[in-house]
Enzyme design. Structure first.
Site: not given
Ligand SMILES: Cc1ncc(COP(=O)(O)O)c(C=O)c1O
Ligand SMILES: N[C@@H](CCCC[NH3+])C(=O)O
Length: 430
Positions: A243, A285, A287-288, A323, A327, A354, A383
């Site tokens: 997050g 965990e 990701g971003r 995105r 969003y 389109c 993402y």
């Molecule tokens: C269970 C879980 N863990 C980790 C993440 C990774 O989040 P982020 O990419 O914001 O770090 C997500 C996406 O929101 C998620 O759903």
């Molecule tokens: N897809 C979202 C993030 C969601 C993360 C997964 N729960 C984005 O592009 O910001």
């Protein structure tokens, strides 16, 4: 515009990891995603170092949904990461990239019978999201003569300052078990013949630019751990989820650094476990924060149109980067072949789809643009391609990865055959 270190300007052209984006676009065509491997590695090390400076038993589980290319998985595997996998596909890719099953957590609020069977077969840990799922998982494990190690995902009912569609820890979301029901869930898990509850899991949302919600989340997890110890649960890991946000608006966003994050969360974790007399692993965990800024999307201007605004019509749309449409997300854009030129006009960057909402960037001051110019959309590693589609029957673009002097495809561009390959002709049309 402020650029991160791996994006530089030389000879008027934007470079990524030292590679000329104009040359990459000429070689591989556009649209084109380009990822800098060294940036992913640096981001990973910064986070891991920040956390392990406080506590050695930290495990980083890459949130595989952010970018599912195998080359990206392999980088993370090489760095020692595990993964948060949210589907059978992500689980299989993580294993294919060399991640060990014991480093994987199978998350998800709606796992199928086949998902549960795969979890049992591969021996990954599972974050269980409902009692119904627990019972099905126990039955699947019993049928296979195995024991599955689980955590429950707790819904902590925490408000987070982010887009409502990506806040996952609100009481009203579909994710997790409400705090008021969680102890009963663990009680039932303890009584299951083939389930071993060994951890707690939570994830409050994505693109969070403050540390305070994570502190409250950790407090919830520690309180839960206290109650679980009293129930007799052995707590091997506490998983705080991902997050941490990134500064998409580099000029104005104040994103916490990994050090800020660790400095806020770790004292609560350390005081909590000391008080409880346990030494669990801490799982995160991300990701971003690991990969968003490692990647740019290169897109060519097809035409410029003077209308109520000036549109630069480009060859990538929300089929490749959803995105902004989904969003209202902001991504910085750079005129990659005119990166030194003064910004003199306002453009809205419009894709070829389109749909009225197919705008990658609105009202941006850029150098004068013409057909053939190259636009780089920044911070698209997370993402971005992962959420792409073939809408409007547009084959997906290629992805290139650079490392040092090397550049290579990590995914070829699709073509029309890739559109038709899975399609079948019904007998009555033959
Ligand atoms: C269970 C879980 N863990 C980790 C993440 C990774 O989040 P982020 O990419 O914001 O770090 C997500 C996406 O929101 C998620 O759903
Ligand atoms: N897809 C979202 C993030 C969601 C993360 C997964 N729960 C984005 O592009 O910001």
């Amino acid at each position: 515009m402020m650029l991160p270190e791996h994006l530089t300007v030389a000879g008027g052209r934007l470079h990524i990891g030292g590679h000329d984006t104009v040359a990459l676009a000429d070689t591989h065509g556009t649209p084109l995603y380009v990822t800098d491997e060294d940036r992913i590695r640096a981001n990973y090390r910064r986070l891991e170092d920040a956390l392990t400076a406080h506590y050695p038993k930290v495990r980083v589980l890459y949130a595989a949904k952010a970018n599912g290319n195998l080359a990206v998985f392999r980088i993370l595997a090489d760095l020692g990461a595990g993964a948060d996998v949210f589907s059978a596909g992500e689980l299989c890719l993580a294993l294919a990239a060399g991640m060990q099953a014991e480093k994987l957590l199978f998350n998800g609020s709606s796992k199928s019978t086949a998902d549960l069977a795969l979890a049992v077969e591969t021996g990954v840990k599972v974050s269980v999201d409902s009692l119904d799922e627990l019972r099905q998982l126990n039955a699947a494990a019993a049928a296979a003569g195995k024991t599955v190690r689980i955590a429950f995902r707790v819904n902590p009912a925490i408000e987070v300052p982010t887009h409502p569609k990506i806040a996952t820890g609100l009481a009203t979301t579909k994710f997790g078990i409400p705090a008021g029901q969680i102890l009963d869930a663990y009680r039932e898990a303890l009584a299951c013949s083939n389930i071993d509850p060994v951890g707690v899991h939570c994830h409050i949302g994505s693109q969070i630019l403050e540390v305070e919600p994570f502190v409250r989340e950790m407090e919830v997890l520690i309180d839960l751990a206290r109650d679980l110890l009293a129930l007799g649960v052995t707590i091997e890991f506490i998983d705080i989820g991902g997050g941490l946000g990134v500064p998409y608006h580099r000029e104005t966003d104040r994103a916490p650094t990994p050090q800020d994050y660790a400095a806020a969360v770790m004292p609560v974790f350390l005081a909590g476990i000391r008080d409880l007399g346990i030494e669990p692993e801490l799982w995160v965990e991300p990701g971003r924060s690991l990969i968003a800024d490692s990647t740019i999307l290169l897109t060519r201007v097809n035409s410029v149109k003077e209308a109520y605004k000036t549109f630069a019509n480009v060859d990538a749309g929300f089929n490749l980067l959803v995105r902004p449409a989904m969003y209202d997300s902001y991504h910085a854009v750079v005129a990659a072949n005119k990166a030194d030129a003064p910004a003199e006009r306002e453009y809205t960057i419009a894709g070829p789809i389109c749909e009225t909402g197919d705008l990658l960037a609105k009202d941006r001051m850029l150098p004068a643009l013409a057909a053939g110019d190259l636009i780089a959309v920044l911070d698209t590693g997370a993402y971005g391609f992962a959420m792409s589609s073939q809408y409007n029957s547009r084959p997906r673009c290629a992805e290139v990865i650079v490392r040092g002097d090397d550049a290579a495809l990590m995914r070829r561009a699709e073509d029309v055959d890739d559109l038709t390959a899975p399609m079948q002709q019904p007998a009555w049309q033959q």
